[in-house]
Design a protein around this motif. Structure first.
Motif, PDB file in Angstrom:
ATOM      1  N   PHE A   1     -45.657 -25.480  30.466  1.00 51.38           N
ATOM      2  CA  PHE A   1     -44.521 -24.707  30.721  1.00 51.38           C
ATOM      3  C   PHE A   1     -43.825 -25.081  32.207  1.00 51.38           C
ATOM      4  O   PHE A   1     -42.574 -25.481  32.072  1.00 51.38           O
ATOM      5  N   GLY A   2     -44.798 -25.372  33.255  1.00 56.96           N
ATOM      6  CA  GLY A   2     -44.178 -25.881  34.286  1.00 56.96           C
ATOM      7  C   GLY A   2     -43.813 -27.232  34.274  1.00 56.96           C
ATOM      8  O   GLY A   2     -42.946 -27.614  34.850  1.00 56.96           O
ATOM      9  N   TYR A   3     -44.214 -28.245  33.562  1.00 57.49           N
ATOM     10  CA  TYR A   3     -43.903 -29.648  33.569  1.00 57.49           C
ATOM     11  C   TYR A   3     -42.587 -29.692  32.763  1.00 57.49           C
ATOM     12  O   TYR A   3     -41.794 -30.666  33.129  1.00 57.49           O
ATOM     13  N   ALA A   4     -42.394 -28.905  31.697  1.00 60.14           N
ATOM     14  CA  ALA A   4     -40.980 -28.879  31.009  1.00 60.14           C
ATOM     15  C   ALA A   4     -39.926 -28.357  31.747  1.00 60.14           C
ATOM     16  O   ALA A   4     -38.887 -28.852  31.738  1.00 60.14           O
ATOM     17  N   LEU A   5     -40.252 -27.437  32.556  1.00 61.01           N
ATOM     18  CA  LEU A   5     -39.287 -26.916  33.815  1.00 61.01           C
ATOM     19  C   LEU A   5     -38.724 -27.723  34.447  1.00 61.01           C
ATOM     20  O   LEU A   5     -37.721 -28.014  34.970  1.00 61.01           O
TER      21      LEU A   5
ATOM     22  N   ALA B   1     -47.217 -37.257  38.810  1.00 64.46           N
ATOM     23  CA  ALA B   1     -47.518 -36.563  39.857  1.00 64.46           C
ATOM     24  C   ALA B   1     -48.224 -35.368  39.482  1.00 64.46           C
ATOM     25  O   ALA B   1     -48.768 -34.540  40.311  1.00 64.46           O
ATOM     26  N   TYR B   2     -47.571 -34.574  38.519  1.00 63.05           N
ATOM     27  CA  TYR B   2     -47.735 -32.926  37.923  1.00 63.05           C
ATOM     28  C   TYR B   2     -49.469 -32.954  37.893  1.00 63.05           C
ATOM     29  O   TYR B   2     -49.879 -32.191  38.405  1.00 63.05           O
ATOM     30  N   GLY B   3     -49.950 -33.974  37.138  1.00 62.11           N
ATOM     31  CA  GLY B   3     -51.416 -33.811  36.943  1.00 62.11           C
ATOM     32  C   GLY B   3     -52.054 -33.916  38.301  1.00 62.11           C
ATOM     33  O   GLY B   3     -53.157 -33.348  38.392  1.00 62.11           O
ATOM     34  N   GLY B   4     -51.606 -34.784  39.002  1.00 59.84           N
ATOM     35  CA  GLY B   4     -52.148 -34.859  40.272  1.00 59.84           C
ATOM     36  C   GLY B   4     -52.137 -33.356  41.263  1.00 59.84           C
ATOM     37  O   GLY B   4     -53.255 -33.430  41.992  1.00 59.84           O
ATOM     38  N   ILE B   5     -51.065 -32.819  41.201  1.00 53.50           N
ATOM     39  CA  ILE B   5     -50.933 -31.854  41.862  1.00 53.50           C
ATOM     40  C   ILE B   5     -52.190 -30.513  41.182  1.00 53.50           C
ATOM     41  O   ILE B   5     -52.799 -29.848  42.140  1.00 53.50           O
ATOM     42  N   PHE B   6     -52.173 -30.689  39.886  1.00 54.52           N
ATOM     43  CA  PHE B   6     -53.203 -29.805  39.002  1.00 54.52           C
ATOM     44  C   PHE B   6     -54.722 -29.830  39.832  1.00 54.52           C
ATOM     45  O   PHE B   6     -55.360 -29.057  40.192  1.00 54.52           O
TER      46      PHE B   6
ATOM     47  N   LEU C   1     -40.018 -26.263  42.264  1.00 54.90           N
ATOM     48  CA  LEU C   1     -41.365 -25.482  43.152  1.00 54.90           C
ATOM     49  C   LEU C   1     -41.893 -24.525  41.964  1.00 54.90           C
ATOM     50  O   LEU C   1     -43.222 -24.467  42.171  1.00 54.90           O
ATOM     51  N   PHE C   2     -41.230 -23.921  41.049  1.00 53.88           N
ATOM     52  CA  PHE C   2     -42.001 -23.277  40.259  1.00 53.88           C
ATOM     53  C   PHE C   2     -42.782 -24.041  39.207  1.00 53.88           C
ATOM     54  O   PHE C   2     -43.922 -23.539  38.975  1.00 53.88           O
ATOM     55  N   GLY C   3     -42.418 -25.185  38.858  1.00 56.71           N
ATOM     56  CA  GLY C   3     -43.289 -26.039  38.080  1.00 56.71           C
ATOM     57  C   GLY C   3     -44.743 -26.486  38.761  1.00 56.71           C
ATOM     58  O   GLY C   3     -45.621 -26.518  38.324  1.00 56.71           O
ATOM     59  N   GLY C   4     -44.371 -26.882  40.278  1.00 55.63           N
ATOM     60  CA  GLY C   4     -45.397 -26.925  41.023  1.00 55.63           C
ATOM     61  C   GLY C   4     -46.674 -25.935  41.155  1.00 55.63           C
ATOM     62  O   GLY C   4     -47.837 -26.039  41.170  1.00 55.63           O
ATOM     63  N   LEU C   5     -45.918 -24.671  41.323  1.00 60.84           N
ATOM     64  CA  LEU C   5     -47.092 -23.558  41.319  1.00 60.84           C
ATOM     65  C   LEU C   5     -47.534 -23.393  40.264  1.00 60.84           C
ATOM     66  O   LEU C   5     -48.682 -22.953  39.995  1.00 60.84           O
TER      67      LEU C   5
END
Length: 301
Positions: free
Chosen positions: A23-27, A38-43, A206-210
């Motif tokens: 959900f956050g990635y698609a957003l 970087a999204y998986g890295g934040i996770f 921001l919401f996707g990163g959260l």
């Protein structure tokens, strides 16, 4: 039958984590329209940060276990918000307007940097949280076999489901959701219509990163540890899943990721687990090819 039910229950927790990540990635990628490694890295970074902060709170601040877990979660989410804000302003916004394809290389560098930062912060040691809320809840039993789900699995699944459901409602019915869809469809036209595209861009990322940070916290609470390389594995899976479901429908991406998590659990229950990732990646690749063929096929007159 109960064994099949147990495999479904085993997949519920993974499905919730995948759904929240998708959900956050698609957003975010509905606006970027480029791969965000970087999204998986934040996770993974936030999961590691949660564990390290909890260890510090317990050993240095002498907090109780519930207090140190809460402290670790708050610190991890604060880092998720900070990282998302920094990346949005200094990486994504400049590259999206000047050189969009460079986003892939830039986010790969960010992911590697986050992996190394978490490794250095932990001094290349693996810190483990103690088992928490591992009491099994019995869903079905025939006397010889019981199908169970632990309390922590149920809590994590509920939290992820609430966040995704509220986010889907926000995207579908709020002004932010309408503006997000407009910017995702055509940012220049949306700007001409008076939409503050920059604000929408930063808020979505921001919401996707959260979402990624919260998924990292939930994963760390359940598994007790999150490896330095987990970001790459989860990031690639979410990338494939979201590519199949489409970047413009975060809710559908979350549902697809949920189905993927259940399928992974069923494979692990009935087939050799060492082949699980290979077959699941192959399935996603086949779905991408079929989706591309449907898009390229001429419509009937």
């Amino acid at each position: 039958m109960l064994y099949f039910l147990q495999q479904l229950l085993n997949g519920v927790h993974s499905a919730a984590i995948y759904g929240l990540l998708a959900f956050g990635y698609a957003l975010g990628n509905g606006l970027l329209q480029r791969t965000n490694l970087a999204y998986g890295g934040i996770f993974a970074f936030c999961g590691q940060t949660m564990i390290l902060a909890a260890v510090y709170g317990y050993q240095a601040l002498w907090l109780t276990l519930p207090a140190t877990i809460a402290f670790g979660g708050v610190v991890a989410l604060a880092y998720a918000a900070l990282l998302s804000r920094i990346l949005s302003q200094t990486v994504f916004a400049p590259l999206a307007s000047r050189s969009p394809n460079a986003i892939v290389a830039a986010t790969l560098g960010v992911m590697l940097a986050l992996m190394e930062l978490s490794r250095i912060a932990a001094d290349t040691h693996d810190y483990w949280l103690p088992p928490m809320l591992a009491t099994p809840l019995v869903f079905a039993s025939d006397g010889n076999f019981i199908a169970t789900l632990t309390v922590i699995q149920l809590i994590n699944t509920t939290v992820a489901a609430i966040v995704v459901t509220c986010g889907a409602v926000l995207v579908a019915r709020s002004n932010f959701g309408r503006h997000w869809r407009a910017v995702a469809d055509d940012a220049f036209a949306a700007k001409l219509c008076g939409i503050h595209t920059t604000r929408v861009f930063h808020r979505a990322l921001l919401f996707g990163g959260l979402c990624a940070g919260l998924a990292g916290v939930l994963a760390a609470l359940y598994y007790g540890n999150l490896g330095f390389g987990a970001g790459l594995v989860y990031g690639l899976k979410i990338l494939f899943i979201t590519a199949v479901g489409g970047y413009y429908a975060p809710g559908k991406a979350a549902l697809g990721a949920t189905a993927f998590g259940i399928a992974e659990s069923l494979w692990a229950g009935y087939f050799p687990i060492e082949w699980r990732d290979a077959w699941m990646y192959g399935l996603l690749a086949a779905m991408l090819v079929l989706a591309g063929d449907r898009k390229d096929a001429p419509s009937a007159a």
